[in-house]
Motif scaffolding. Structure first.
Motif, PDB file in Angstrom:
ATOM      1  N   GLU A   1       0.847  -1.198   0.000  1.00  0.00           N
ATOM      2  CA  GLU A   1       0.000   0.000   0.000  1.00  0.00           C
ATOM      3  C   GLU A   1       0.880   1.245   0.000  1.00  0.00           C
ATOM      4  O   GLU A   1       2.029   1.194   0.439  1.00  0.00           O
ATOM      5  CB  GLU A   1      -0.857   0.049   1.284  1.00  0.00           C
TER       6      GLU A   1
ATOM      7  N   ARG B   1      -7.112   7.869   3.043  1.00  0.00           N
ATOM      8  CA  ARG B   1      -6.861   6.512   2.526  1.00  0.00           C
ATOM      9  C   ARG B   1      -6.225   5.660   3.638  1.00  0.00           C
ATOM     10  O   ARG B   1      -6.562   4.484   3.807  1.00  0.00           O
ATOM     11  CB  ARG B   1      -5.932   6.619   1.301  1.00  0.00           C
TER      12      ARG B   1
ATOM     13  N   GLN C   1      -8.767   4.011   5.802  1.00  0.00           N
ATOM     14  CA  GLN C   1      -9.450   2.856   5.180  1.00  0.00           C
ATOM     15  C   GLN C   1      -8.532   1.626   5.196  1.00  0.00           C
ATOM     16  O   GLN C   1      -8.973   0.508   5.458  1.00  0.00           O
ATOM     17  CB  GLN C   1      -9.833   3.173   3.726  1.00  0.00           C
ATOM     18  N   VAL C   2      -7.237   1.876   4.875  1.00  0.00           N
ATOM     19  CA  VAL C   2      -6.296   0.755   4.818  1.00  0.00           C
ATOM     20  C   VAL C   2      -6.129   0.132   6.212  1.00  0.00           C
ATOM     21  O   VAL C   2      -6.084  -1.096   6.364  1.00  0.00           O
ATOM     22  CB  VAL C   2      -4.930   1.217   4.260  1.00  0.00           C
TER      23      VAL C   2
ATOM     24  N   ALA D   1      -9.154  -2.031   6.787  1.00  0.00           N
ATOM     25  CA  ALA D   1      -9.189  -3.206   5.904  1.00  0.00           C
ATOM     26  C   ALA D   1      -8.188  -4.268   6.355  1.00  0.00           C
ATOM     27  O   ALA D   1      -8.507  -5.460   6.452  1.00  0.00           O
ATOM     28  CB  ALA D   1      -8.900  -2.779   4.463  1.00  0.00           C
TER      29      ALA D   1
ATOM     30  N   ASP E   1     -17.329  -3.608   2.308  1.00  0.00           N
ATOM     31  CA  ASP E   1     -16.094  -3.434   1.550  1.00  0.00           C
ATOM     32  C   ASP E   1     -15.311  -2.325   2.266  1.00  0.00           C
ATOM     33  O   ASP E   1     -15.677  -1.156   2.210  1.00  0.00           O
ATOM     34  CB  ASP E   1     -16.433  -3.010   0.122  1.00  0.00           C
TER      35      ASP E   1
ATOM     36  N   GLU F   1     -12.316  -1.283   1.701  1.00  0.00           N
ATOM     37  CA  GLU F   1     -11.251  -0.633   0.934  1.00  0.00           C
ATOM     38  C   GLU F   1     -11.603   0.786   0.511  1.00  0.00           C
ATOM     39  O   GLU F   1     -10.730   1.613   0.352  1.00  0.00           O
ATOM     40  CB  GLU F   1     -10.906  -1.457  -0.322  1.00  0.00           C
ATOM     41  N   SER F   2     -12.881   1.059   0.277  1.00  0.00           N
ATOM     42  CA  SER F   2     -13.226   2.420  -0.111  1.00  0.00           C
ATOM     43  C   SER F   2     -14.372   2.910   0.765  1.00  0.00           C
ATOM     44  O   SER F   2     -15.285   2.155   1.103  1.00  0.00           O
ATOM     45  CB  SER F   2     -13.611   2.477  -1.586  1.00  0.00           C
TER      46      SER F   2
END
Ligand code: CAA
Length: 442
Positions: free
Chosen positions: A193, A210, A213-214, A217, A284, A286-287
């Motif tokens: 990433e 971001r 989110q990472v 996840a 989800d 990831e986003s």
């Protein structure tokens, strides 16, 4: 099998503090509540001009060795976890060992020294290395000294500037540990990433949103992987869940996500599905948009339940106490969260009845990897936690004005290296005395 785990810890904060709602926010033209309520932060720690990752790490280690009465020949490895290293070749552990050798009769020639790097998760990885080394029987009765030390500074004006901090956590990993036994139950979530990078640069390039989110996840994957070894986690079997804490607001989200994960396919999910009129779809992570679309209604409802709020108040909130007043310590952050939790257990008056309880520890490093593992509280835990002097250190920090903060930021910017008078006086500690003649003891 003999227990292996964390026998002792010491915490060393940078000696300066920045008041975020009262000093920083007004000068940024921001609402103080963005800090106190949104990010969950009150103050951040900063190093004085004579402090750096070496001095903070060495000072924490010195107090730990002195308090435990440990001589250098009882230490078989020294591992430093950091993402603030200034030397691409010589590990920070050699600098720290050099400091310690100035004040002990013995030396660390026999000790294996290394530096662990994987952003903030590397403190936990260094603990894992120490555990494996002892379990493999290569330690010859010696202990491992693991030091997580960072100066977490961002470019001036970067959104990350709100979440800075600086400090070190030194930990002793041994057989028959006093604080927690590490379990072999462990799970990972790992993926290439670019959420947070420092390629040959001192201050990070961060995609803040971001990165959040990472974090979620990879943490979910790590939980899944952990459950594949340890079985499903029942919320009430976890005494505390210390998570990597870049800022408490991040762990507010992580706590909710973790709870949703461990209560999926249980009556909790069915009750809520009835209340909101549909089953949650698989999230989800990831986003943000995909997540909102799939599950936000369910998560909002879950957040409002007494059951979740009680679990959060008991299991997560107590882990945030130190982070709230020191900011992000990168590699040390999850270890501060564990210390906060154990300090909370002391405040609750727990003692022997707490022995055997489980901590579910969630570590995260950008780039990115999460690790979930469990730990079991050991009989000497209370005495070790009561020995911490972190309250005294926090109370004696020098409170910076905004102008002083800007000077301190420049002092610790290797590109600028400006000359500024110290704000506090060193007192029987390792100090940074300039490049080339580093780290003397006053
Ligand atoms: N009152 C109450 N709350 C307020 C508010 C107000 N007046 N103003 C804003 N808030 C809330 C916001 O709603 C937001 O909360 P939610 O996310 O729950 O909605 C929170 O305060 C922060 O506000 P913003 O999102 O507007 O803040 P920002 O855009 O300035 O930046 C950040 C936030 C992206 C986290 C930034 O600080 C950053 O980039 N930090 C560094 C990266 C980081 O820490 N990432 C975390 C995951 S990566 C990791 O964990 C590794 C690591 O250690 C770096």
């Amino acid at each position: 099998m003999t227990a292996v785990g964390i026998d002792a810890i010491e915490i060393r904060t940078g000696k300066l503090q920045l008041d975020l709602p009262n000093t920083f926010a007004p000068r940024k033209g921001e609402d103080p509540e963005k800090y106190t309520k949104g990010l969950g932060l009150e103050t951040s720690s900063f190093p004085d001009v004579y402090e750096d990752i070496v001095t903070m790490g060495a000072n924490a280690a010195k107090r730990l060795l002195d308090r435990k009465g440990i001589e250098p020949d009882e230490i078989g490895r020294i591992d430093v976890a950091t993402e603030s290293a200034f030397d691409h070749s010589k590990p920070v552990s050699t600098y720290i060992a050099g400091c310690l050798e100035q004040v002990y009769d013995g030396d660390f020639r026999h000790a294996n020294k290394g530096e662990r790097k994987f952003a903030c998760v590397s403190g936990t990885q260094a603990i894992d290395d120490a555990y494996n080394w002892i379990r493999a029987g290569r330690n010859r009765g010696r202990a491992a000294l693991v030091i997580a030390t960072d100066t977490a500074l961002y470019e001036r004006g970067d959104p990350g500037e709100a979440t800075q901090g600086a400090g070190a956590v030194a930990m002793l990993v041994t057989e028959d540990p006093s604080i927690v036994e590490l379990s072999t139950d462990q799970g990972y979530g790992s993926m290439d990433e670019t959420d947070f990078l420092k390629p040959n640069q001192q201050f990070p390039s961060v995609d803040g949103k971001r990165s959040m989110q990472v974090y979620l996840a990879r943490m979910r994957e790590a939980l899944e992987d952990y459950e594949s070894v340890a079985g499903a986690v029942e919320p009430d079997t976890v005494a505390y869940a210390p998570f990597h804490t870049p800022f408490p607001g991040m762990v507010r989200k992580a706590g909710l996500f973790a709870y949703r994960h461990i209560t999926r396919n249980t009556p909790v999910e069915d009750e809520l599905a009835d209340a909101i009129g549909r089953q949650p779809r698989e999230a989800d992570y990831e986003s943000r948009e995909a997540y909102e679309e799939a599950i936000s209604e369910y998560m909002d409802a879950l957040k409002g339940t007494d059951r979740y709020q009680g679990w959060y108040a008991d299991t997560i909130e107590p882990t945030l106490e130190l982070s709230r007043v020191v900011g992000n310590w990168y590699t040390g952050s999850v270890h501060l969260a564990r210390a906060s939790a154990l300090r909370h257990a002391v405040e609750r008056g727990l003692d022997e009845e707490f022995v055997g309880e489980r901590l579910l520890v969630g570590s995260y490093g950008s780039g990115a990897q999460a690790e979930i593992h469990s730990e079991t509280v050991q009989p000497g835990w209370r005495e070790e936690i009561e020995a911490l002097d972190v309250d005294e250190q926090l109370a004696s920090r020098y409170d910076l004005s905004f102008e002083e903060y800007t000077q301190v930021h420049e002092v610790h910017d290797y590109d600028k290296s400006v000359d500024v008078e110290a704000f506090t006086a060193p007192d029987g500690e390792f100090v940074f005395t300039g490049w080339g003649r580093m780290n003397e003891r006053t």
